[in-house]
Scaffold this motif. Structure first.
Motif, short mmCIF file in Angstrom:
data_model
loop_
_atom_site.label_atom_id
_atom_site.label_comp_id
_atom_site.label_asym_id
_atom_site.label_seq_id
_atom_site.Cartn_x
_atom_site.Cartn_y
_atom_site.Cartn_z
N VAL A 186 134.71 22.20 13.96
CA VAL A 186 134.56 21.68 12.60
C VAL A 186 133.78 20.36 12.61
CG1 VAL A 186 135.80 20.85 10.55
CG2 VAL A 186 136.68 22.80 11.82
N ALA A 187 134.05 19.50 13.61
CA ALA A 187 133.34 18.23 13.71
C ALA A 187 131.85 18.45 13.94
CB ALA A 187 133.94 17.39 14.85
N LEU A 188 131.52 19.41 14.79
CA LEU A 188 130.11 19.73 15.02
C LEU A 188 129.45 20.24 13.75
CD1 LEU A 188 130.25 21.47 18.54
CD2 LEU A 188 129.13 19.30 17.98
N LEU A 189 130.17 21.07 13.00
CA LEU A 189 129.62 21.61 11.76
C LEU A 189 129.36 20.49 10.75
CD1 LEU A 189 128.95 24.14 10.03
CD2 LEU A 189 131.34 24.12 9.29
N VAL A 190 130.31 19.55 10.67
CA VAL A 190 130.21 18.48 9.66
C VAL A 190 129.19 17.41 10.06
CG1 VAL A 190 131.49 16.58 8.57
CG2 VAL A 190 132.53 18.85 8.76
N ARG A 191 129.12 17.09 11.35
CA ARG A 191 128.29 15.97 11.78
C ARG A 191 126.92 16.37 12.33
NH1 ARG A 191 129.48 11.65 9.11
NH2 ARG A 191 131.71 11.18 9.14
N LYS A 192 126.79 17.58 12.85
CA LYS A 192 125.54 17.96 13.49
C LYS A 192 124.76 19.04 12.74
CE LYS A 192 126.28 15.18 16.97
NZ LYS A 192 125.42 13.98 17.16
N HIS A 193 125.35 19.63 11.73
CA HIS A 193 124.69 20.70 10.99
C HIS A 193 124.33 20.19 9.59
CE1 HIS A 193 124.17 24.64 8.98
NE2 HIS A 193 123.92 25.10 10.19
N LYS A 194 123.27 20.74 9.03
CA LYS A 194 122.83 20.28 7.71
C LYS A 194 123.89 20.53 6.64
CE LYS A 194 120.31 24.48 6.33
NZ LYS A 194 119.01 25.01 5.88
N GLY A 196 126.97 19.80 6.83
CA GLY A 196 127.76 18.58 6.74
C GLY A 196 127.09 17.53 5.89
N ASN A 197 125.78 17.35 6.10
CA ASN A 197 125.03 16.39 5.28
C ASN A 197 125.07 16.78 3.80
OD1 ASN A 197 124.28 14.92 7.57
ND2 ASN A 197 122.46 16.20 7.91
N HIS A 198 124.90 18.05 3.54
CA HIS A 198 124.94 18.54 2.17
C HIS A 198 126.33 18.36 1.56
CE1 HIS A 198 121.25 21.40 2.81
NE2 HIS A 198 120.96 20.11 2.92
N LEU A 199 127.37 18.56 2.38
CA LEU A 199 128.75 18.42 1.91
C LEU A 199 129.01 17.00 1.41
CD1 LEU A 199 131.42 20.16 1.89
CD2 LEU A 199 132.03 18.93 3.98
N PHE A 200 128.60 16.01 2.19
CA PHE A 200 128.79 14.61 1.80
C PHE A 200 127.92 14.26 0.59
CE2 PHE A 200 130.60 14.30 6.03
CZ PHE A 200 131.62 13.37 5.86
N ALA A 201 126.72 14.80 0.56
CA ALA A 201 125.82 14.51 -0.56
C ALA A 201 126.37 15.07 -1.87
CB ALA A 201 124.44 15.10 -0.28
N VAL A 202 126.88 16.29 -1.82
CA VAL A 202 127.44 16.92 -3.01
C VAL A 202 128.67 16.16 -3.49
CG1 VAL A 202 128.65 18.98 -3.83
CG2 VAL A 202 126.52 19.22 -2.55
N GLY A 203 129.52 15.75 -2.55
CA GLY A 203 130.72 15.01 -2.92
C GLY A 203 130.42 13.64 -3.48
N SER A 204 129.37 13.01 -2.98
CA SER A 204 128.99 11.67 -3.46
C SER A 204 128.44 11.71 -4.88
CB SER A 204 127.96 11.04 -2.52
OG SER A 204 128.50 10.84 -1.24
N ASP A 205 127.51 12.64 -5.12
CA ASP A 205 126.92 12.77 -6.46
C ASP A 205 126.26 14.14 -6.55
OD1 ASP A 205 125.28 12.63 -8.79
OD2 ASP A 205 125.36 10.44 -8.68
#
Length: 321
Positions: A186-194, A196-205
């Motif tokens: 899960v950490a690899l998916l969130v931190r090393k895969h796009k 994860g980046n999209h997940l944080f971006a969607v949650g932020s705004d």
């Protein structure tokens, strides 16, 4: 050094210490020291092994599921009911189909967990029902299904399925390795895969994310599906550990996963938090419960204290921001 420079340096140090990723582990160390000093039974190998390598596993995996959903800007109130349903399903399969392959049971449980995640995604993402209400509806639906099927726990899970929670490798329970593998993936998916980046971006705004070309609805759907899978993996461990399942197996897991996530610095507004911090929150809750049990504190008092801990954690991070 001037007084202004000293003030700035001290302020910077204070901000570093109180940052979510650091503060949770500071609390962890303080709690450990308190337990060791005040209880002669806490710091024994048997108790430490049970607390860190067994008791925390189910809640840790379920909290990873909650963290993914919260970071995406939603929340999942159905986790406890899902665990109750999935552990009951596992026990029922072994009872009603003698000789069924344990691996097949695991596959069925994971598929059912993802189906629950898909239902949450349908309600909150497709039908646009607020996540709190949508997942609360799922919780009510699942709990009703369980009580319609059985009002009492179901046991009889065979030894072949219980090995996950019972077998040890060089003195370390295999279930800890089971959790470690899940956490790393899960950490690899969130931190090393796009994703994860999209997940944080969607949650932020979500609006900014959408005009930036991110498929917001798809990201949120995937978050719920992954959460459903993780809840199923938690249920597999819990069914293995308890050799059964029932209507109350997952009671309180929705509050505990949210509390652990918040203690670990995950923002309920979405777009902020770490998996490691959330695991730190789980360890704090697990050690706290273990210590309270040693002191014979009522479970109802423990629920009250957990609620207070959640209030303090939310207010602390909100005030800091």
């Amino acid at each position: 050094m001037s007084s202004t420079g000293l003030y700035v340096k001290r302020r910077s140090l204070l901000q570093s210490i109180t940052s979510p990723g650091v503060f949770v582990w500071l609390l962890f160390v303080l709690l450990m020291v308190t337990c060791i000093i005040t209880s002669e039974f806490f710091f024994t190998w048997r108790n430490i092994r049970n607390v860190f390598f067994v008791q925390a596993i189910g809640l840790s995996i379920a909290t990873l599921a909650q963290v993914l959903v919260i970071i995406s800007g939603n929340i999942d109130m159905s986790i406890g009911a899902a665990i109750s349903l999935l552990t009951t399903l596992a026990a029922a399969l072994f009872r009603d189909i003698p000789g069924i392959n344990p691996f097949l049971v695991g596959v069925i449980i994971v598929a059912a967990g993802m189906l629950i995640g898909g239902l949450n995604a349908l309600l909150t993402v497709i039908l646009r029902i607020p996540a709190f209400m949508g997942t609360l509806a799922t919780m009510s639906l699942l709990q009703g299904l369980i009580f319609f099927y059985t009002k009492t726990p179901i046991g009889g899970i065979p030894k072949s399925f219980r090995l996950l929670a019972q077998i040890k490798w060089f003195g370390i329970p295999v279930c800890f390795i089971y959790f470690l593998a899940i956490f790393l993936l899960v950490a690899l998916l969130v931190r090393k895969h796009k994703f994860g980046n999209h997940l944080f971006a969607v949650g932020s705004d979500s609006y900014i994310a959408e005009i930036s070309g991110i498929a917001v609805r798809r990201v949120k759907i995937y978050a719920f599906l992954l959460a459903g899978m993780l809840v199923a993996l938690a249920a597999i461990f819990l069914a293995s550990r308890m050799a059964g399942g029932g209507p109350t197996t997952g009671n309180g897991y929705e509050l505990d996963t949210i509390t652990a996530a918040v203690i670990g610095g995950v923002s309920l507004a979405g777009g902020e938090g770490t998996l490691l911090g959330a695991v730190g929150g789980v360890l704090i809750l697990t050690i706290f419960s273990n210590y309270m049990n040693m002191l014979n504190v009522s479970s109802y008092i423990q629920m009250l204290l957990k609620g207070l801990i959640l209030i303090l954690a939310v207010s602390f991070y909100a005030k800091k921001k």
